[in-house]
Each structure stands twice: as C-alpha cells, then as structure tokens.
Write a protein that holds these residues in place. Structure first.
Motif, PDB file in Angstrom:
ATOM      1  N   GLU A   1      -5.114   2.443  21.766  1.00 52.89           N
ATOM      2  CA  GLU A   1      -6.472   2.702  22.263  1.00 52.89           C
ATOM      3  C   GLU A   1      -7.086   1.430  22.866  1.00 52.89           C
ATOM      4  N   ILE A   2      -6.895   0.313  22.207  1.00 55.25           N
ATOM      5  CA  ILE A   2      -7.462  -0.945  22.715  1.00 55.25           C
ATOM      6  C   ILE A   2      -6.779  -1.355  24.015  1.00 55.25           C
ATOM      7  N   GLU A   3      -5.483  -1.203  24.086  1.00 51.83           N
ATOM      8  CA  GLU A   3      -4.766  -1.507  25.325  1.00 51.83           C
ATOM      9  C   GLU A   3      -5.262  -0.644  26.478  1.00 51.83           C
ATOM     10  N   LEU A   4      -5.480   0.650  26.223  1.00 43.09           N
ATOM     11  CA  LEU A   4      -5.979   1.533  27.275  1.00 43.09           C
ATOM     12  C   LEU A   4      -7.392   1.142  27.675  1.00 43.09           C
ATOM     13  N   ALA A   5      -8.232   0.766  26.711  1.00 43.28           N
ATOM     14  CA  ALA A   5      -9.592   0.326  27.034  1.00 43.28           C
ATOM     15  C   ALA A   5      -9.556  -0.886  27.957  1.00 43.28           C
TER      16      ALA A   5
ATOM     17  N   ALA B   1      -4.044  -8.969  16.621  1.00 42.93           N
ATOM     18  CA  ALA B   1      -3.012  -8.143  17.240  1.00 42.93           C
ATOM     19  C   ALA B   1      -3.480  -7.629  18.599  1.00 42.93           C
ATOM     20  N   ALA B   2      -4.742  -7.240  18.674  1.00 45.15           N
ATOM     21  CA  ALA B   2      -5.294  -6.742  19.932  1.00 45.15           C
ATOM     22  C   ALA B   2      -5.358  -7.842  20.984  1.00 45.15           C
ATOM     23  N   ALA B   3      -5.724  -9.046  20.562  1.00 45.24           N
ATOM     24  CA  ALA B   3      -5.838 -10.159  21.505  1.00 45.24           C
ATOM     25  C   ALA B   3      -4.496 -10.467  22.160  1.00 45.24           C
ATOM     26  N   ALA B   4      -3.431 -10.321  21.389  1.00 48.00           N
ATOM     27  CA  ALA B   4      -2.100 -10.629  21.917  1.00 48.00           C
ATOM     28  C   ALA B   4      -1.589  -9.555  22.871  1.00 48.00           C
ATOM     29  N   ARG B   5      -2.255  -8.380  22.879  1.00 49.15           N
ATOM     30  CA  ARG B   5      -1.774  -7.260  23.693  1.00 49.15           C
ATOM     31  C   ARG B   5      -2.729  -6.890  24.825  1.00 49.15           C
ATOM     32  N   THR B   6      -3.758  -7.698  25.037  1.00 51.01           N
ATOM     33  CA  THR B   6      -4.738  -7.407  26.085  1.00 51.01           C
ATOM     34  C   THR B   6      -4.943  -8.639  26.955  1.00 51.01           C
ATOM     35  N   THR B   7      -5.647  -8.421  28.077  1.00 53.55           N
ATOM     36  CA  THR B   7      -5.813  -9.498  29.052  1.00 53.55           C
ATOM     37  C   THR B   7      -7.269  -9.821  29.347  1.00 53.55           C
ATOM     38  N   ASN B   8      -8.089  -8.793  29.566  1.00 53.07           N
ATOM     39  CA  ASN B   8      -9.449  -9.015  30.062  1.00 53.07           C
ATOM     40  C   ASN B   8     -10.552  -8.613  29.088  1.00 53.07           C
ATOM     41  N   ILE B   9     -10.320  -7.610  28.297  1.00 52.34           N
ATOM     42  CA  ILE B   9     -11.379  -7.033  27.476  1.00 52.34           C
ATOM     43  C   ILE B   9     -11.854  -8.016  26.410  1.00 52.34           C
ATOM     44  N   ARG B  10     -13.170  -8.050  26.186  1.00 55.46           N
ATOM     45  CA  ARG B  10     -13.710  -8.865  25.112  1.00 55.46           C
ATOM     46  C   ARG B  10     -13.518  -8.128  23.795  1.00 55.46           C
ATOM     47  N   LEU B  11     -13.258  -8.880  22.741  1.00 55.43           N
ATOM     48  CA  LEU B  11     -12.969  -8.326  21.430  1.00 55.43           C
ATOM     49  C   LEU B  11     -13.946  -8.906  20.419  1.00 55.43           C
ATOM     50  N   GLY B  12     -14.301  -8.107  19.415  1.00 56.25           N
ATOM     51  CA  GLY B  12     -15.251  -8.644  18.454  1.00 56.25           C
ATOM     52  C   GLY B  12     -15.419  -7.777  17.232  1.00 56.25           C
ATOM     53  N   SER B  13     -16.369  -8.173  16.406  1.00 51.64           N
ATOM     54  CA  SER B  13     -16.692  -7.465  15.175  1.00 51.64           C
ATOM     55  C   SER B  13     -17.809  -6.471  15.437  1.00 51.64           C
TER      56      SER B  13
END
Length: 342
Positions: free
Chosen positions: A33-37, A66-78
């Motif tokens: 789901e995160i990769e698709l986002a 894990a998400a950070a290692a599989r994505t490129t542009n999307i911001r990630l957070g809590s």
C-alpha cells in the motif's frame, strides 16, 4: 493542499472469503500500500501507534524504516507517536535515523493518543496525562534545537550536556502537534509555532474553525510568521468509483470498528443512518467518488481558513486489500492533483 494517507494497520477480515489476515500478511499488504501511494503521487503516508490487539502498529519506526527503503518520493511519518509514553531522546534518535534512511522525508507528529493502554503498559500514571506530554514535548524540542542538551524535569532523569545522535538530514526535523478538540492544545501549538494536525473523528469539520483560529491567533501573538503555522487534518475517508460503491465497501468495517469503541466507552451503538450522516457533504467522514472528495476538501479548506495537508485514515477491519489499493490509487491520481493549488 498536500494529500496523504494514515494507517493504523488494522487487523482485517476479508469481506468476501472470511479469511482473517494474519500479522505477517498484513505487514506485507501494508508495504504494498505504501509503495503504491508513492507511485500514485501522494504526498505522505503516516503510521499510527496503538497497543491493542486489533492493530499491528505498536512499533511505527520499524514499519517506517521498511517503507523508507522501498519508496522514493513520499514523505513518511507518525500518526501520531504517543510521546507521553515514550522517551523523547529515543523518539528523536529513531526518527532522525529514519530521516537518514529516507534521505530527508520524515515528519514526526506527536500527541497523547486517543487510547490509554500505553499508560499501564509502560508503568505510567494516568493522573500525569497532561504533565507527561508537556514535559516530554519540551525536552523533544530542546533536543531538536541542539545536539547537546541540559535539561531537567519531573518524569525523566536530567540531561547534563550529553549529545543526542544521530542528527537528521533535514536541517530541522519537522515536529507536528496532533490534537483533538481541546482549546488549550490548539493554543499551545500556536504559541510554540509548531504545525498542527487536527484529528477530526466526528461532528462536522467546520466546527473546528474557532479552534483553528485560536491556534493562528496564539501563533501570531507569540510572533510566529503565518507560513510557519501550518494546519493539517487527519480524517477518516475512502475514495471509490461512486458514492454508493464507496459506502457499501466501507460500511461493514466502519460499523464493526465503531460498535466496538462504543461498547468500550459506553456509547450507543452506531447505525447506518449515522454513517450516512457522517459521510455526507458536511460530515467528518470523507467518502465518495473523486469529484465528491475534491469538492469536500475545497469546502473544508474554505471553512477553516486554509488547510495545508489532509491525511485520509483508511484503516478498516472489513476492507479487502484490493479495495484499499484502488482507493489509494484514486486518491493519488484523481484527487491529489486537483486540490494541489487550494
């Protein structure tokens, strides 16, 4: 307006087969789901923090790594980190490390959380609910300001100039305050000049206008520039092919989720009429086809005097993985580009 998704990583029962998705399978689905986002152009993906049987998000930094290692542009957070039950030193270290892994794509949203399981779990006194958060936020901000910190408080051993490492890629790790409906929380965020993430779970979004105005007035009185006082919304939502399809897809899980919470908190059980009201044009639930979501985002932004970020929380215990993926795709490709200039 930036558009993203928040997830509480709910335990899911497939509505078609009755298959209960186990924790390992659910984590695999979540990363998909995160990769698709990311690929769909969404701005952010946040992971909540709960310590309950029905959620698998008790360790957000691990998931985010894990998400950070599989994505490129999307911001990630809590969404949000329960700061009251955590050590601010460790929170900063974890999210600074995440910032390094992601190349500077991390946001830290902190709050007190809407559940209280973390207090007995970590040996905390619920009577200290307010003082724990206030004190730990103060320490977290001091750590962000300087790698060597001198600080003392009531709930933690003092720091006497020790260094806190690593430091993030971003010049200053973004720290948002997650709030519910307490005026003092809005005023505090404004006085500190911190961006605000408002959790809108019920009622009508326009009812929050006086509180958002209070936040902005408190920030202005403290001398903070208007552009520093960002407003974000955390809302329940789902995008479908049509309003009817979206409603029929989401309602079974919505009913299950809120029936459980109502029973736990002594409220009357929810029903379909309440669901229809809360997912209507003025309700708190952002549900419908892309045109409806775009219109509602624009209307709410006008009502609140501008909104910088909206995160749709799509956690639902009866939402099939394929339906969630389709909702993410529609949100990223059909909604986000059309509200970018709001």
């Amino acid at each position: 307006m930036h558009v993203g998704i928040d997830s509480f990583v709910s335990r899911v029962t497939d509505p078609s087969t009755g298959h209960v998705v186990g924790p390992a399978e659910r984590m695999a689905h979540l990363l998909e789901e995160i990769e698709l986002a990311d690929k769909s152009g969404l701005y952010s993906f946040g992971i909540g923090e709960h310590h309950r049987e029905e959620y698998y998000d008790s360790a957000p930094p691990v998931i985010l790594a894990a998400a950070a290692a599989r994505t490129t542009n999307i911001r990630l957070g809590s969404a949000v980190a329960v700061l009251s039950a955590a050590d601010p030193v460790r929170v900063f270290q974890q999210f600074a490390t995440l910032d390094l892994i992601s190349g500077g794509r991390i946001d830290l949203v902190v709050g007190r959380g809407s559940f209280i399981e973390s207090f007995p779990l970590f040996g905390l006194d619920l009577n200290d609910y307010d003082s724990l958060f206030t004190e730990k936020l103060d320490l977290l901000l001091k750590i962000r300001e300087s790698e060597h910190v001198t600080w003392s408080g009531q709930h933690r051993a003092p720091l006497n100039g020790q260094g806190v490492y690593p430091r993030p890629v971003q010049e200053q790790l973004p720290i948002w305050i997650g709030v519910g409906g307490t005026p003092a929380s809005f005023a505090r965020a404004g006085a500190l000049g911190l961006p605000l993430m408002v959790a809108i779970i019920g009622g009508e979004p326009r009812q929050f206008a006086p509180l958002v105005d209070l936040y902005r007035r408190a920030g202005a009185q403290a001398g903070h520039a208007p552009e520093q006082l960002q407003v974000g919304l955390h809302v329940f939502g789902y995008v479908g092919e049509s309003h009817e399809h979206a409603a029929d897809t989401i309602y079974p899980g919505w009913n299950e989720m809120f029936t459980s919470i109502s029973r736990e908190r002594g409220f009357a059980p929810p029903n379909r009429a309440q669901f229809n009201a809360t997912s209507g044009p003025d309700g708190a639930f952002f549900l419908g086809d892309p045109d409806e979501i775009v219109a509602k985002l624009g209307r709410v932004a006008d009502q609140l005097g501008g909104v910088d970020r909206v995160s749709l929380q799509m956690t639902n215990p009866r939402l099939a993985h394929e339906d969630l993926l389709r909702g993410i795709e529609l949100l990223g490709t059909e909604v986000a580009p059309r509200v970018a200039d709001l």
